[in-house]
Design an enzyme around this catalytic site. Sequence first.
Site, PDB file in Angstrom:
ATOM      1  N   THR A 181      -3.646  -0.856  -7.839  1.00  0.00           N
ATOM      2  CA  THR A 181      -4.434   0.341  -8.131  1.00  0.00           C
ATOM      3  C   THR A 181      -3.563   1.582  -8.195  1.00  0.00           C
ATOM      4  OG1 THR A 181      -6.385   1.583  -7.383  1.00  0.00           O
ATOM      5  CG2 THR A 181      -4.861   0.867  -5.680  1.00  0.00           C
TER       6      THR A 181
ATOM      7  N   GLY B  48     -12.970  -1.718  -7.728  1.00  0.00           N
ATOM      8  CA  GLY B  48     -14.253  -1.092  -7.429  1.00  0.00           C
ATOM      9  C   GLY B  48     -14.346  -0.347  -6.114  1.00  0.00           C
TER      10      GLY B  48
ATOM     11  N   GLU C  96      -3.926   7.924  -3.888  1.00  0.00           N
ATOM     12  CA  GLU C  96      -4.396   6.986  -2.864  1.00  0.00           C
ATOM     13  C   GLU C  96      -4.700   7.648  -1.523  1.00  0.00           C
ATOM     14  OE1 GLU C  96      -5.816   3.617  -3.291  1.00  0.00           O
ATOM     15  OE2 GLU C  96      -4.026   3.711  -4.516  1.00  0.00           O
TER      16      GLU C  96
ATOM     17  N   THR D 138      -8.985   0.598 -10.344  1.00  0.00           N
ATOM     18  CA  THR D 138      -8.240  -0.530  -9.786  1.00  0.00           C
ATOM     19  C   THR D 138      -8.327  -1.743 -10.710  1.00  0.00           C
ATOM     20  OG1 THR D 138      -8.799   0.277  -7.594  1.00  0.00           O
ATOM     21  CG2 THR D 138      -7.941  -1.948  -7.682  1.00  0.00           C
TER      22      THR D 138
ATOM     23  N   SER E 295      -7.725   0.639   2.978  1.00  0.00           N
ATOM     24  CA  SER E 295      -8.172   0.181   1.661  1.00  0.00           C
ATOM     25  C   SER E 295      -9.366  -0.755   1.793  1.00  0.00           C
ATOM     26  CB  SER E 295      -7.021  -0.553   0.980  1.00  0.00           C
ATOM     27  OG  SER E 295      -7.459  -1.179  -0.202  1.00  0.00           O
ATOM     28  N   SER E 296     -10.022  -0.975   0.658  1.00  0.00           N
ATOM     29  CA  SER E 296     -11.080  -2.000   0.580  1.00  0.00           C
ATOM     30  C   SER E 296     -10.639  -3.186  -0.260  1.00  0.00           C
ATOM     31  CB  SER E 296     -12.337  -1.406  -0.059  1.00  0.00           C
ATOM     32  OG  SER E 296     -12.817  -0.341   0.698  1.00  0.00           O
TER      33      SER E 296
ATOM     34  N   ARG F 191       0.833  -1.201   0.000  1.00  0.00           N
ATOM     35  CA  ARG F 191       0.000   0.000   0.000  1.00  0.00           C
ATOM     36  C   ARG F 191       0.873   1.258   0.000  1.00  0.00           C
ATOM     37  NH1 ARG F 191      -5.153   1.526  -1.220  1.00  0.00           N
ATOM     38  NH2 ARG F 191      -6.211   2.681   0.418  1.00  0.00           N
TER      39      ARG F 191
END
Length: 605
Positions: free
Chosen positions: A432, A498, A453, A414, A477-478, A112
């Site tokens: 992403t 998404g 981000e 993403t 994040s998801s 990340r």
Amino acid sequence: MTRRTVIASAIGCLVAATLVATPTSAPARSSGGGSSPSPTAYGSGGAVASVDAEASRVGLEVLRRGGNAADAAVATASALGVTEPYSAGVGGGGYFVYYDARKRKVTTIDGRETAPAGITKDAFVDPATGQPYPFTPQLVSSGVAVGVPGTPATWAAALRRHGTWSLARTLKPSIDLARRGFVVDDTFRSQTLDNQKRFAAFPDTARLFLPGGDAPKVGTRFRNPDLAATLTSLARRGPSAIYSGPVARDIARTVQAPPKDPSSDLPAPKGSLTTADLAAYRVRSAAPTKVSYRGLDVYGMASSSSGGTAVGEALNILEIYRLGSGPALARSLHLYLEASARAFADRNAYVGDPAFVDTPTRTLLSQRFADSRACTIDPAKAATKPVEPGALSRSGRCATGKELEKPDTENVSTTHLSVVDRWGNAASYTLTIEQTGGSAMTVPGRGFLLNNELTDFTAAYDPADPNRIEPGKRPRSSMSPTIVLDRGKVRFVVGSPGGATIITTVLQVLLNRIDLGMSLPQAVAAPRASQRNAATTPAEPAFIEKYGAALEPYGQKLVPSGDAFTSQAEIGAAAAIEVQRGGRLTAVAEPERRGGGTALVVRER
Ligand code: GLU
């Protein structure tokens, strides 16, 4: 536990842990000869699924030439950085979940992006007005939104830990692809047009992506020699080619002084990211999240992503109920929506970068906690949303606490890829640059867009929010790259793009396949709805048409999904693989969403 929870748990114990064994359906399109683009492929010897035909082909070729799942995943990801430059690339970050068949172990790489050391808690506030910058297009197209990229370090770590090929060999096909170019399709053109105004504000981006002032025409070839050169130096020097030296200096300069057209009215506030921030970047290796669901072991990404805990919590809640198709379908979908709302309430309240906040991962993944959440669910009636987060303490009642509800939007930015190799290793990798088109800032002369981000931090600073801005922190994040094992062997590999809908898409694909009697291609193609603890549930038009009337008596309020920015009604773009007995593979990409993806197998059946 309350009485209702006890009853619910008891019912859960009575539910037989059966996995619906459905025959796989016929491919949506004929997959012809080995590597022709088709969303579904059946066979053996290894498989790749992604949203892009060129990228899937690159991954398949690696598998054919003896590379393993990690080699193929990195090769596919770097190819996606070429053909899907608005969704992924060296300027972004992501999460890599890997099953090592020899060690029989799932591990993760948290790649990340991080906030720079110099970020301040009011970074998203416009000093001119004292108010937060409007989100789109102002904040998203800025230096202040750019996090330190994690993707180059992720590729290197994935190969170092699991791979058999060098970074140079793995990147070679993408370098060729960037140089040779790819044929522009409708999706690439429409994504460019969606971003036209933002891209036009940055001359380097406009030169690359708006040649002659227009988005590249469908059918023309899009070449990116600057990116080929960047990938070549990454191949030669490893990640230090990005994290130090001239590219690092160019990244820092771009963030600190966004190279904007002076006539543009975008404020493009500058960020603080320095070469020292880039030099300090490290991937992390969090233990994966794990829950058992109807006899299967579901592994996902722990924080800094909320994907693993949210998917895991919702599955734990759903496992309590008997779910199914036919007459049980409407109730099953109602329970899916209610479980998802609880999981979102809890991730919003409790999940943040664990290096900065105490994320109660174990509690969120425990069955006891899921039971306490299920006791707030009425199997016959939708709760008024937002629902409160659950109590973490043992003595907690059904629910308590202060709701930290944040609005979020669904979109299809993403990208995700799933890979299985002939040895039974698997990679589930979501990467992403945040929204489609990222920050809209191309690093001059380097051929890649920088991420935005940091907009995943909660914009308004609240010291009680686990996702508040802090220097060096990873925004929550998801992303939910997921690997499901059946008695120690890979059964499913799944993930999706998404934004926040990634969680519900992964959940819905698993639910469709495991509980609702669908084959994997059907589970991926089925229309989606995404309840994220909001008063209404955004759903694809086909979902509303199919299930809206049946869900009405439950009080479920469905609204057409769509992002104000792109008017995009699609939810997610999944890529998944199923491994059946004897190593039979079903690889599945989207048949329609995002223009349709490509799934390939080494040996077709
Ligand atoms: N930034 C998002 C996340 O980490 C992914 C980008 C998107 O899909 O919108 O959850």
